[in-house]
Design an enzyme around this catalytic site. Structure first.
Site, PDB file in Angstrom:
ATOM      1  N   GLY A  12      23.511  26.845  -1.410  1.00 32.87           N
ATOM      2  CA  GLY A  12      22.772  25.063  -0.172  1.00 32.87           C
ATOM      3  C   GLY A  12      24.161  25.229   0.986  1.00 32.87           C
ATOM      4  O   GLY A  12      25.379  24.710   0.788  1.00 32.87           O
ATOM      5  N   MET A  24      24.338  20.024   4.737  1.00 30.76           N
ATOM      6  CA  MET A  24      25.126  18.912   4.995  1.00 30.76           C
ATOM      7  C   MET A  24      26.691  19.048   4.304  1.00 30.76           C
ATOM      8  O   MET A  24      27.698  19.935   5.071  1.00 30.76           O
ATOM      9  CB  MET A  24      25.342  17.761   5.174  1.00 30.76           C
ATOM     10  CG  MET A  24      24.028  17.529   6.391  1.00 30.76           C
ATOM     11  SD  MET A  24      24.223  17.612   7.819  1.00 30.76           S
ATOM     12  CE  MET A  24      25.423  17.031   9.140  1.00 30.76           C
ATOM     13  N   ASP A  69      21.473  30.160   1.110  1.00 30.29           N
ATOM     14  CA  ASP A  69      20.244  28.568   1.240  1.00 30.29           C
ATOM     15  C   ASP A  69      18.925  29.276   1.160  1.00 30.29           C
ATOM     16  O   ASP A  69      19.025  30.546   1.982  1.00 30.29           O
ATOM     17  CB  ASP A  69      20.881  28.346   2.664  1.00 30.29           C
ATOM     18  CG  ASP A  69      19.950  26.306   2.603  1.00 30.29           C
ATOM     19  OD1 ASP A  69      20.154  26.027   2.769  1.00 30.29           O
ATOM     20  OD2 ASP A  69      18.627  26.728   2.417  1.00 30.29           O
ATOM     21  N   ARG A  84      19.948   7.929  -7.407  1.00 31.20           N
ATOM     22  CA  ARG A  84      19.827   9.297  -7.385  1.00 31.20           C
ATOM     23  C   ARG A  84      19.036   9.817  -8.404  1.00 31.20           C
ATOM     24  O   ARG A  84      18.576  10.812  -8.126  1.00 31.20           O
ATOM     25  CB  ARG A  84      21.426   9.772  -8.575  1.00 31.20           C
ATOM     26  CG  ARG A  84      22.460   9.658  -7.151  1.00 31.20           C
ATOM     27  CD  ARG A  84      23.946   9.247  -7.238  1.00 31.20           C
ATOM     28  NE  ARG A  84      24.698   8.853  -7.094  1.00 31.20           N
ATOM     29  CZ  ARG A  84      25.533   7.743  -6.039  1.00 31.20           C
ATOM     30  NH1 ARG A  84      24.981   6.506  -7.115  1.00 31.20           N
ATOM     31  NH2 ARG A  84      26.869   7.508  -5.482  1.00 31.20           N
ATOM     32  N   ASN A 140      14.890  18.031  -7.938  1.00 32.75           N
ATOM     33  CA  ASN A 140      16.395  18.563  -8.026  1.00 32.75           C
ATOM     34  C   ASN A 140      16.440  20.489  -9.752  1.00 32.75           C
ATOM     35  O   ASN A 140      17.083  21.096  -9.207  1.00 32.75           O
ATOM     36  CB  ASN A 140      17.810  17.917  -7.728  1.00 32.75           C
ATOM     37  CG  ASN A 140      17.443  17.519  -5.776  1.00 32.75           C
ATOM     38  OD1 ASN A 140      16.769  18.470  -5.418  1.00 32.75           O
ATOM     39  ND2 ASN A 140      18.854  17.467  -6.201  1.00 32.75           N
ATOM     40  N   THR A 166      24.897  18.479  -6.865  1.00 32.84           N
ATOM     41  CA  THR A 166      23.472  18.227  -6.206  1.00 32.84           C
ATOM     42  C   THR A 166      23.303  16.714  -7.305  1.00 32.84           C
ATOM     43  O   THR A 166      23.755  17.325  -8.856  1.00 32.84           O
ATOM     44  CB  THR A 166      22.642  19.304  -6.457  1.00 32.84           C
ATOM     45  OG1 THR A 166      23.152  20.772  -5.690  1.00 32.84           O
ATOM     46  CG2 THR A 166      21.275  19.177  -6.526  1.00 32.84           C
ATOM     47  N   ARG A 182      37.124   7.373  -3.174  1.00 29.01           N
ATOM     48  CA  ARG A 182      36.297   6.026  -2.316  1.00 29.01           C
ATOM     49  C   ARG A 182      37.234   4.436  -2.491  1.00 29.01           C
ATOM     50  O   ARG A 182      37.972   3.551  -1.826  1.00 29.01           O
ATOM     51  CB  ARG A 182      35.239   5.198  -2.405  1.00 29.01           C
ATOM     52  CG  ARG A 182      33.661   6.989  -1.752  1.00 29.01           C
ATOM     53  CD  ARG A 182      32.618   6.875  -1.785  1.00 29.01           C
ATOM     54  NE  ARG A 182      31.572   7.300  -1.191  1.00 29.01           N
ATOM     55  CZ  ARG A 182      30.930   7.803  -2.234  1.00 29.01           C
ATOM     56  NH1 ARG A 182      30.229   7.817  -2.390  1.00 29.01           N
ATOM     57  NH2 ARG A 182      30.041   8.741  -1.530  1.00 29.01           N
ATOM     58  N   HIS A 216      27.870   9.467 -12.634  1.00 29.75           N
ATOM     59  CA  HIS A 216      28.210   8.740 -11.206  1.00 29.75           C
ATOM     60  C   HIS A 216      27.191   8.128 -11.012  1.00 29.75           C
ATOM     61  O   HIS A 216      25.948   8.754 -10.795  1.00 29.75           O
ATOM     62  CB  HIS A 216      27.940  10.059  -9.796  1.00 29.75           C
ATOM     63  CG  HIS A 216      27.949  10.198  -8.972  1.00 29.75           C
ATOM     64  ND1 HIS A 216      29.145   9.573  -8.622  1.00 29.75           N
ATOM     65  CD2 HIS A 216      27.509  10.430  -7.936  1.00 29.75           C
ATOM     66  CE1 HIS A 216      28.299   9.881  -6.885  1.00 29.75           C
ATOM     67  NE2 HIS A 216      27.708  10.683  -7.080  1.00 29.75           N
TER      68      HIS A 216
HETATM   69  P1  A3D Z   1      21.239  18.641   2.851  1.00 30.15           P
HETATM   70  O1  A3D Z   1      22.303  19.019   4.197  1.00 30.15           O
HETATM   71  O2  A3D Z   1      20.033  18.514   2.531  1.00 30.15           O
HETATM   72  O3  A3D Z   1      21.173  19.990   2.143  1.00 30.15           O
HETATM   73  C1  A3D Z   1      20.976  20.520   0.925  1.00 30.15           C
HETATM   74  C2  A3D Z   1      20.556  21.926   1.218  1.00 30.15           C
HETATM   75  O4  A3D Z   1      20.246  22.698  -0.150  1.00 30.15           O
HETATM   76  C3  A3D Z   1      19.537  22.756   2.225  1.00 30.15           C
HETATM   77  O5  A3D Z   1      20.193  23.795   3.084  1.00 30.15           O
HETATM   78  C4  A3D Z   1      17.755  22.953   1.606  1.00 30.15           C
HETATM   79  O6  A3D Z   1      17.095  24.282   2.117  1.00 30.15           O
HETATM   80  C5  A3D Z   1      19.188  23.833   0.409  1.00 30.15           C
HETATM   81  N1  A3D Z   1      18.369  24.264  -0.561  1.00 30.15           N
HETATM   82  C6  A3D Z   1      16.922  23.026  -0.620  1.00 30.15           C
HETATM   83  N2  A3D Z   1      16.429  24.665  -1.893  1.00 30.15           N
HETATM   84  C7  A3D Z   1      17.360  25.085  -2.592  1.00 30.15           C
HETATM   85  C8  A3D Z   1      17.026  26.796  -3.232  1.00 30.15           C
HETATM   86  N3  A3D Z   1      16.209  26.186  -4.151  1.00 30.15           N
HETATM   87  N4  A3D Z   1      18.164  27.194  -2.680  1.00 30.15           N
HETATM   88  C9  A3D Z   1      19.017  27.550  -2.392  1.00 30.15           C
HETATM   89  N5  A3D Z   1      18.988  26.496  -1.315  1.00 30.15           N
HETATM   90  C10 A3D Z   1      18.276  25.533  -1.791  1.00 30.15           C
HETATM   91  O7  A3D Z   1      21.687  18.231   2.123  1.00 30.15           O
HETATM   92  P2  A3D Z   1      23.426  17.213   1.471  1.00 30.15           P
HETATM   93  O8  A3D Z   1      24.418  19.225   1.334  1.00 30.15           O
HETATM   94  O9  A3D Z   1      23.767  16.553   2.556  1.00 30.15           O
HETATM   95  O10 A3D Z   1      23.498  17.169   0.068  1.00 30.15           O
HETATM   96  C11 A3D Z   1      23.503  18.414  -0.992  1.00 30.15           C
HETATM   97  C12 A3D Z   1      22.994  17.678  -2.727  1.00 30.15           C
HETATM   98  O11 A3D Z   1      24.682  17.134  -2.720  1.00 30.15           O
HETATM   99  C13 A3D Z   1      21.626  16.155  -2.735  1.00 30.15           C
HETATM  100  O12 A3D Z   1      21.091  16.619  -3.924  1.00 30.15           O
HETATM  101  C14 A3D Z   1      23.234  15.246  -2.485  1.00 30.15           C
HETATM  102  O13 A3D Z   1      22.456  14.215  -3.501  1.00 30.15           O
HETATM  103  C15 A3D Z   1      24.743  15.784  -2.620  1.00 30.15           C
HETATM  104  N6  A3D Z   1      25.670  14.931  -3.368  1.00 30.15           N
HETATM  105  C16 A3D Z   1      26.414  14.535  -4.359  1.00 30.15           C
HETATM  106  C17 A3D Z   1      27.543  13.553  -4.121  1.00 30.15           C
HETATM  107  C18 A3D Z   1      28.301  13.929  -5.198  1.00 30.15           C
HETATM  108  O14 A3D Z   1      29.150  12.668  -5.288  1.00 30.15           O
HETATM  109  C19 A3D Z   1      27.247  13.991  -6.871  1.00 30.15           C
HETATM  110  C20 A3D Z   1      28.213  13.133  -2.986  1.00 30.15           C
HETATM  111  C21 A3D Z   1      26.782  14.076  -1.964  1.00 30.15           C
HETATM  112  C22 A3D Z   1      25.926  14.239  -1.611  1.00 30.15           C
END
Ligand code: A3D
Length: 321
Positions: free
Chosen positions: A10, A13, A34, A89, A96, A120, A152, A176
């Site tokens: 991934g 962000m 990715d 979530r 996911n 994730t 936090r 979480h």
């Molecule tokens: P985002 O910026 O959308 O990045 C996710 C990336 O995953 C994107 O670049 C997609 O192209 C890529 N992706 C989608 N499907 C696939 C796949 N099958 N194989 C490989 N890559 C793929 O999201 P983000 O980076 O902001 O957040 C990522 C995840 O973390 C999300 O599910 C959020 O809900 C989670 N998250 C968790 C916390 C915790 O504290 C647990 C905090 C913040 C975010």
């Protein structure tokens, strides 16, 4: 000695921020994976071009081929979709769970010895599903949430006491989500527990209750402000702290989503947040803290919320039963 290899599944962000911190900290060589190859390659190249400026040596590679993660020491998973404002979530399962299944297959084939940190969401169910799909050893598979939730809590407490964040320790247990359990009596300022600080009139019960509530809803607060996506700086810093503990065998005791085998309130087989020692063998120990009746009640409510999401996952994916 060869550099460690860190695979980030991934490159969104959080993935991009993880790559930036790992490179700046010279934690190891970084592979950004990715499904959008251009995103992974573009971020890897941009960071590689920044490295001469910040003066650190690190190979960065972007890819959409799992073969490139071969032999990774650490895998951090952020692949999938984040929340939108107003979303819970648990509403992310539909999208996911399938992503986690693909990632588990890729990691199992190419990096089965890695220490895996899942980010994730919905976190506790996704890390549980990853471990089931991949069959990797539970001590090498953890979820990142507690370090973020307690950071936090620490930030809000330092703000309340107008003191350094370095002097604030906070403890958060459970899943979480909004049912997480910030442990007030185990949270301290310079070693002094919060209930004592209330007695010392540094704060009031009402103000601590409000901070606990804000901590529980900390993720949603950021989602609401950003309007498009969820928190990424603090989640990335938190996962790097866990990866560092493993790579440098630090034996840090950090709140992580770990597979419990009865250490807390007798819960078994589920991934839930608990204080865990992270060292070169992965999860080396889980602290078997004793909970008071009210804490136990909150913890079991949180466990029930995780169980409900897992049941939904099993309905969607019968191989998880
Ligand atoms: P985002 O910026 O959308 O990045 C996710 C990336 O995953 C994107 O670049 C997609 O192209 C890529 N992706 C989608 N499907 C696939 C796949 N099958 N194989 C490989 N890559 C793929 O999201 P983000 O980076 O902001 O957040 C990522 C995840 O973390 C999300 O599910 C959020 O809900 C989670 N998250 C968790 C916390 C915790 O504290 C647990 C905090 C913040 C975010």
């Amino acid at each position: 000695m060869a550099r460690a290899k860190i695979a980030l599944i991934g490159a969104g962000m959080i993935g991009g921020t993880l790559a930036h911190i790992a490179a700046r900290e010279e934690l190891g060589d970084v592979v950004l994976f990715d499904i959008f190859e251009g995103t992974a390659k573009g971020k890897a190249l941009d960071l590689a071009e920044a490295a001469p400026v910040f003066g650190k040596d690190c190979n960065l590679k972007g890819t959409s081929d799992y073969a490139d993660i071969a032999g990774a020491d650490v895998v951090i998973i952020t692949a999938g979709f984040p929340r939108k404002p107003g979303m819970d979530r648990s509403e992310l399962i539909g999208k996911n769970l399938g992503v986690i299944k693909q990632v588990a297959e890729g990691v199992k084939e190419h990096a089965p010895k890695a220490f895996v940190i899942c980010i994730t969401n919905p976190l506790d169910a996704m890390v549980w599903a990853f471990q089931k799909f991949s069959g990797l050893q539970p001590r090498k598979v953890v979820g990142m949430a507690g370090v973020l939730d307690s950071a936090r809590f620490r930030h809000f407490l330092a703000d309340e006491f107008k003191c350094s964040v370095e002097d604030v320790h906070a403890s958060v247990l459970g899943g979480h989500g909004d049912t997480m359990v910030p442990l007030v009596r185990y949270s301290t300022v310079a070693g002094v527990p919060l209930p004592d600080l209330i007695k010392m009139k540094w704060t009031t019960q009402e103000r601590i209750d409000a901070i606990v509530d804000r901590t529980r809803n900390g993720g949603g607060e950021i989602v609401g402000l950003l309007g498009n996506g969820s928190a990424f700086y603090a989640p990335a810093e938190s996962a790097i702290e866990m990866a560092t503990a493993y790579l440098r065998d630090k034996k840090r005791i950090l709140p992580c989503a770990v597979r419990l085998s009865g250490q807390i309130a007798g819960v078994r087989g589920l991934y839930v947040g608990a204080p865990a020692m992270i060292g070169a063998r992965g999860v080396e120990k889980v602290m078997n803290i004793r909970l008071k009746a009210d804490e136990r009640e909150m913890f079991m409510k949180s466990v029930a919320a995780v169980e409900k999401i897992i049941a939904d996952c099993q309905e969607m994916e019968p191989s998880l039963k």
